[in-house]
Design a protein around this motif. Structure first.
Motif, PDB file in Angstrom:
ATOM      1  N   GLY A 296      12.410  -0.184  -3.894  1.00 31.97           N
ATOM      2  CA  GLY A 296      11.953  -1.116  -2.951  1.00 31.97           C
ATOM      3  C   GLY A 296      12.827  -2.668  -3.147  1.00 31.97           C
ATOM      4  N   HIS A 297      14.166  -2.376  -3.344  1.00 30.91           N
ATOM      5  CA  HIS A 297      14.842  -3.840  -3.464  1.00 30.91           C
ATOM      6  C   HIS A 297      14.877  -4.398  -2.274  1.00 30.91           C
ATOM      7  CE1 HIS A 297      15.949  -2.463  -7.596  1.00 30.91           C
ATOM      8  NE2 HIS A 297      16.681  -1.369  -7.172  1.00 30.91           N
TER       9      HIS A 297
ATOM     10  N   GLY B 211       3.485  -6.252 -13.540  1.00 30.74           N
ATOM     11  CA  GLY B 211       5.227  -6.453 -13.500  1.00 30.74           C
ATOM     12  C   GLY B 211       5.846  -5.298 -12.892  1.00 30.74           C
ATOM     13  N   ASP B 212       5.190  -4.093 -12.271  1.00 33.82           N
ATOM     14  CA  ASP B 212       5.849  -2.795 -11.869  1.00 33.82           C
ATOM     15  C   ASP B 212       5.388  -2.362 -10.934  1.00 33.82           C
ATOM     16  OD1 ASP B 212       7.489  -0.823 -12.601  1.00 33.82           O
ATOM     17  OD2 ASP B 212       5.909   0.554 -13.336  1.00 33.82           O
ATOM     18  N   ARG B 213       5.455  -3.227  -9.860  1.00 35.95           N
ATOM     19  CA  ARG B 213       4.894  -2.748  -8.432  1.00 35.95           C
ATOM     20  C   ARG B 213       6.474  -2.360  -7.675  1.00 35.95           C
ATOM     21  NH1 ARG B 213       1.162  -0.475  -7.621  1.00 35.95           N
ATOM     22  NH2 ARG B 213      -0.533  -2.188  -8.053  1.00 35.95           N
ATOM     23  N   HIS B 214       6.485  -1.506  -7.196  1.00 33.79           N
ATOM     24  CA  HIS B 214       7.672  -1.137  -6.259  1.00 33.79           C
ATOM     25  C   HIS B 214       7.254   0.083  -5.190  1.00 33.79           C
ATOM     26  CE1 HIS B 214       8.426   2.268  -8.782  1.00 33.79           C
ATOM     27  NE2 HIS B 214       8.468   1.315 -10.145  1.00 33.79           N
TER      28      HIS B 214
ATOM     29  N   LYS C 228       9.320  -8.502  -7.385  1.00 36.53           N
ATOM     30  CA  LYS C 228       8.899  -9.486  -6.228  1.00 36.53           C
ATOM     31  C   LYS C 228       8.901  -8.568  -4.975  1.00 36.53           C
ATOM     32  CE  LYS C 228      10.108 -13.230  -8.257  1.00 36.53           C
ATOM     33  NZ  LYS C 228      10.428 -12.808  -9.559  1.00 36.53           N
ATOM     34  N   PHE C 229       8.697  -7.257  -4.987  1.00 36.12           N
ATOM     35  CA  PHE C 229       8.655  -6.220  -4.120  1.00 36.12           C
ATOM     36  C   PHE C 229       7.890  -6.616  -3.082  1.00 36.12           C
ATOM     37  CE2 PHE C 229       6.629  -2.229  -2.335  1.00 36.12           C
ATOM     38  CZ  PHE C 229       7.649  -1.940  -1.394  1.00 36.12           C
TER      39      PHE C 229
ATOM     40  N   THR D  25       6.490 -17.754  -2.889  1.00 37.37           N
ATOM     41  CA  THR D  25       7.595 -17.330  -2.321  1.00 37.37           C
ATOM     42  C   THR D  25       8.524 -16.534  -3.574  1.00 37.37           C
ATOM     43  OG1 THR D  25       8.947 -19.257  -2.573  1.00 37.37           O
ATOM     44  CG2 THR D  25       7.595 -19.046  -0.761  1.00 37.37           C
ATOM     45  N   PRO D  26       9.520 -15.756  -3.177  1.00 35.89           N
ATOM     46  CA  PRO D  26      10.242 -15.186  -4.330  1.00 35.89           C
ATOM     47  C   PRO D  26      11.012 -16.133  -5.097  1.00 35.89           C
ATOM     48  CG  PRO D  26      10.415 -13.756  -2.263  1.00 35.89           C
ATOM     49  CD  PRO D  26       9.458 -15.076  -1.883  1.00 35.89           C
TER      50      PRO D  26
END
Length: 283
Positions: A131-132, A163-166, A202-203, A260-261
């Protein structure tokens, strides 16, 4: 915000000790977004048919059950049903996991028949396993259908410091509804004031891009009882991690919008506002 005291569950009380009826064929495959070598069929008193579950053993398996309990407090149903239990060495060996202890905690994820990882779903215009590119590559109709679900998952991740959502840790059901899975990297850090320290994925925040919380999501967050939230988190057995979730919940409600990212640091480290929202307990 309302506050009330509720009896906190013990660490043991959320570990279910149901009987294993049978064990699925040993094979390494991708099942509903979770890679596993075997499937268990669990029996439960009063249940005619065994429950089919995926098993996860390894890093912080109990976190999966705690995260699901937080989801229940929110009332959002954005994680598949999860419970935790102890597996004997024999059961662990049967699913291809060999560990030294006689038993180990594991998380059981209820089977979502026909589900697939987000990046493998037809709504994805190109393959992006991690999910980049955020959600920009997905079909607009699919995003519109699941917009509130994505917002809830983003808020949920903010609360539990995930910290691991993609796109590999979101699955899509057969009916096209998204769910969040894999919370072994949640509840990060010991400092309630420092979620930024581990650079969260940040996905979803690329998609949210600082947007205001929708009235429904904000109302749900405002209606949480602090006592219920703390009770759900009690099995962490770590007061400062519990305080961190409570502090982030209050901060998100107070601000009323996502970071925001690019503005993550400023969002999280406006200490004047943040300290007013934070309740720091003993170390």
């Amino acid at each position: 915000m309302r506050h009330r005291r509720r009896r906190s569950p013990s660490r043991e009380s959320i570990v279910w000790r149901g009987e294993t009826v049978r064990i699925g064929k040993q094979r390494k495959r991708d099942i509903g977004g979770i890679e596993q070598k075997g499937i268990l069929y669990l029996g439960e008193e009063g249940r005619v048919r065994p429950k089919k579950v995926m098993v996860k053993v390894g890093r912080n398996p109990l976190y999966e059950g705690i995260a699901h309990t937080v989801d229940q407090v929110l009332g959002w149903e954005i994680t598949p049903p999860v419970s935790s239990r102890r597996l004997s060495a024999k059961e662990l060996g049967s699913i291809g996991v060999h560990m030294s202890p006689e038993e180990s905690e594991a998380s059981y994820h209820e089977w979502l028949e026909g589900s697939t990882k987000l990046w493998m779903h037809p709504a994805a215009k190109y393959i992006d396993p991690y999910g980049h590119g955020g959600l920009a590559s997905y079909d607009p109709a699919f995003l519109k259908k699941n917009d509130e679900r994505f917002e809830k998952i983003a808020a949920f991740d903010f609360l539990i410091a995930n910290g691991d959502r993609h796109s590999g840790n979101i699955i899509v059901s057969k009916s096209g509804v998204v769910y969040g899975i894999d919370h072994a990297f949640a509840f990060y850090g010991d400092d309630p004031l420092s979620f930024y320290e581990f650079s969260p994925t940040k996905f979803l925040y690329i998609y949210m891009n600082g947007r205001k919380l929708s009235p429904k999501v904000l109302r749900d967050l405002e209606n949480i009882e602090e006592g219920d939230l703390r009770a759900a988190l009690a099995p962490l057995n770590h007061p400062r991690k519990v305080d961190g979730v409570v502090a982030r919940w209050k901060l998100l409600v107070q601000r009323g919008h996502f970071p925001t990212p690019q503005g993550w640091y400023e969002y999280f480290h406006s200490y004047g506002e943040y300290e007013k929202a934070n309740t720091v307990g003993p170390t």
